[in-house]
Design an enzyme around this catalytic site. Structure first.
Site, PDB file in Angstrom:
ATOM      1  N   ASP A 266      -8.096   4.034   1.111  1.00  0.00           N
ATOM      2  CA  ASP A 266      -7.114   4.500   2.081  1.00  0.00           C
ATOM      3  C   ASP A 266      -7.856   5.063   3.305  1.00  0.00           C
ATOM      4  OD1 ASP A 266      -5.171   5.826   3.500  1.00  0.00           O
ATOM      5  OD2 ASP A 266      -4.281   6.803   1.745  1.00  0.00           O
TER       6      ASP A 266
ATOM      7  N   ASN B 271       2.369   1.415   4.313  1.00  0.00           N
ATOM      8  CA  ASN B 271       2.703   0.129   4.968  1.00  0.00           C
ATOM      9  C   ASN B 271       2.413   0.175   6.474  1.00  0.00           C
ATOM     10  OD1 ASN B 271       5.645  -2.029   5.385  1.00  0.00           O
ATOM     11  ND2 ASN B 271       3.531  -2.611   5.114  1.00  0.00           N
TER      12      ASN B 271
ATOM     13  N   CYS C  10      -1.245   0.717   7.392  1.00  0.00           N
ATOM     14  CA  CYS C  10      -2.690   0.469   7.534  1.00  0.00           C
ATOM     15  C   CYS C  10      -3.132  -0.750   6.709  1.00  0.00           C
ATOM     16  CB  CYS C  10      -3.518   1.686   7.124  1.00  0.00           C
ATOM     17  SG  CYS C  10      -3.219   3.145   8.159  1.00  0.00           S
ATOM     18  N   ARG C  11      -3.295  -0.544   5.404  1.00  0.00           N
ATOM     19  CA  ARG C  11      -3.934  -1.587   4.587  1.00  0.00           C
ATOM     20  C   ARG C  11      -3.084  -2.824   4.375  1.00  0.00           C
ATOM     21  NH1 ARG C  11      -5.093   2.379  -0.227  1.00  0.00           N
ATOM     22  NH2 ARG C  11      -3.140   3.175   0.662  1.00  0.00           N
ATOM     23  N   SER C  12      -1.802  -2.651   3.975  1.00  0.00           N
ATOM     24  CA  SER C  12      -1.027  -3.853   3.655  1.00  0.00           C
ATOM     25  C   SER C  12      -0.698  -4.725   4.882  1.00  0.00           C
ATOM     26  CB  SER C  12       0.227  -3.520   2.832  1.00  0.00           C
ATOM     27  OG  SER C  12       1.099  -2.659   3.502  1.00  0.00           O
TER      28      SER C  12
ATOM     29  N   CYS D 172       0.867  -1.184   0.000  1.00  0.00           N
ATOM     30  CA  CYS D 172       0.000   0.000   0.000  1.00  0.00           C
ATOM     31  C   CYS D 172       0.902   1.231   0.000  1.00  0.00           C
ATOM     32  CB  CYS D 172      -0.974  -0.015   1.187  1.00  0.00           C
ATOM     33  SG  CYS D 172      -0.180   0.024   2.807  1.00  0.00           S
TER      34      CYS D 172
HETATM   35  P1  4NP Z   1      -1.685   2.807   4.128  1.00  0.00           P
HETATM   36  O1  4NP Z   1      -2.281   4.178   4.731  1.00  0.00           O
HETATM   37  O2  4NP Z   1      -1.165   3.149   2.758  1.00  0.00           O
HETATM   38  O3  4NP Z   1      -2.862   1.908   4.095  1.00  0.00           O
HETATM   39  O4  4NP Z   1      -0.596   2.367   5.093  1.00  0.00           O
HETATM   40  C1  4NP Z   1      -1.596   5.387   4.752  1.00  0.00           C
HETATM   41  C2  4NP Z   1      -0.624   5.613   5.695  1.00  0.00           C
HETATM   42  C3  4NP Z   1       0.026   6.834   5.727  1.00  0.00           C
HETATM   43  C4  4NP Z   1      -0.289   7.813   4.800  1.00  0.00           C
HETATM   44  C5  4NP Z   1      -1.259   7.566   3.849  1.00  0.00           C
HETATM   45  C6  4NP Z   1      -1.899   6.344   3.813  1.00  0.00           C
HETATM   46  N1  4NP Z   1       0.369   9.079   4.863  1.00  0.00           N
HETATM   47  O5  4NP Z   1      -0.019   9.974   4.058  1.00  0.00           O
HETATM   48  O6  4NP Z   1       1.266   9.286   5.673  1.00  0.00           O
END
Ligand code: 4NP
Length: 164
Positions: free
Chosen positions: A124, A10, A12-14, A7
């Site tokens: 997201d 790294n 939240c989703r992954s 994702c």
């Molecule tokens: P992820 O979520 O891609 O599912 O881990 C996010 C984590 C951090 C950010 C965006 C999405 N960020 O903008 O810092």
């Protein structure tokens, strides 16, 4: 056989997809034959554990998140048979890293494995409320089940053969 989940951050989703896939593999008795890992395209959270909001929603549903954020790299194409991404922006970024066309084909949207999916992206949750994190758990669990069904039907071996 090794599968990488990717994702943006790294955190939240992954990591949630990784835990959901581990759970589904264990239920199918396949945890010994398939390794799972996760990574992000971005650099903001390198070395950090999963987002506490994501970890809480996952724990509520019985999923234990693990690992520290790392960035996906071209070296991952040598290590993983399949690289599954959470949204179309990840797809473009990770395909952009692929060393050749066959490696590019090994990068796919995770939700294409989900039966009756209502979209092709895992939204997201980072800038939203609690519901977004709960939805990530639900979507990744359904996708994990579809993925493991596909693996049991020989999909991963066929995909690995095709890429040599
Ligand atoms: P992820 O979520 O891609 O599912 O881990 C996010 C984590 C951090 C950010 C965006 C999405 N960020 O903008 O810092």
């Amino acid at each position: 056989m090794r599968i990488l989940l990717v994702c943006l951050g790294n955190i939240c989703r992954s990591p949630t997809a990784e835990a959901a896939i581990r759970e589904a593999l264990a239920e199918a008795g396949l945890e010994q034959s398939i390794e799972v890992d996760s990574a992000g395209t971005g650099t903001w959270h390198l070395g950090e554990p999963p987002d506490p909001r994501m970890a809480a929603a996952a724990a509520e549903a019985g999923l234990d998140l693990s690992g520290r954020a790392r960035q996906v790299s071209v070296d991952d194409f040598a290590e993983f048979d399949l690289i599954l991404v959470m949204d179309r922006s990840n797809l473009e970024d990770v395909r952009g890293l692929a060393p050749d066309m066959r490696a590019r084909e090994r990068v796919r949207l995770f939700r294409t494995f989900e039966d009756g999916a209502d979209g092709d992206e895992v939204p997201d949750p980072y800038y939203g409320g609690t519901g977004g994190f709960e939805r990530v758990v639900e979507i990744t669990r359904r996708g994990a089940q579809g993925l493991v069904d596909w693996i049991r039907a020989g999909g991963l071996e066929r995909a690995a053969d095709r890429v040599g």
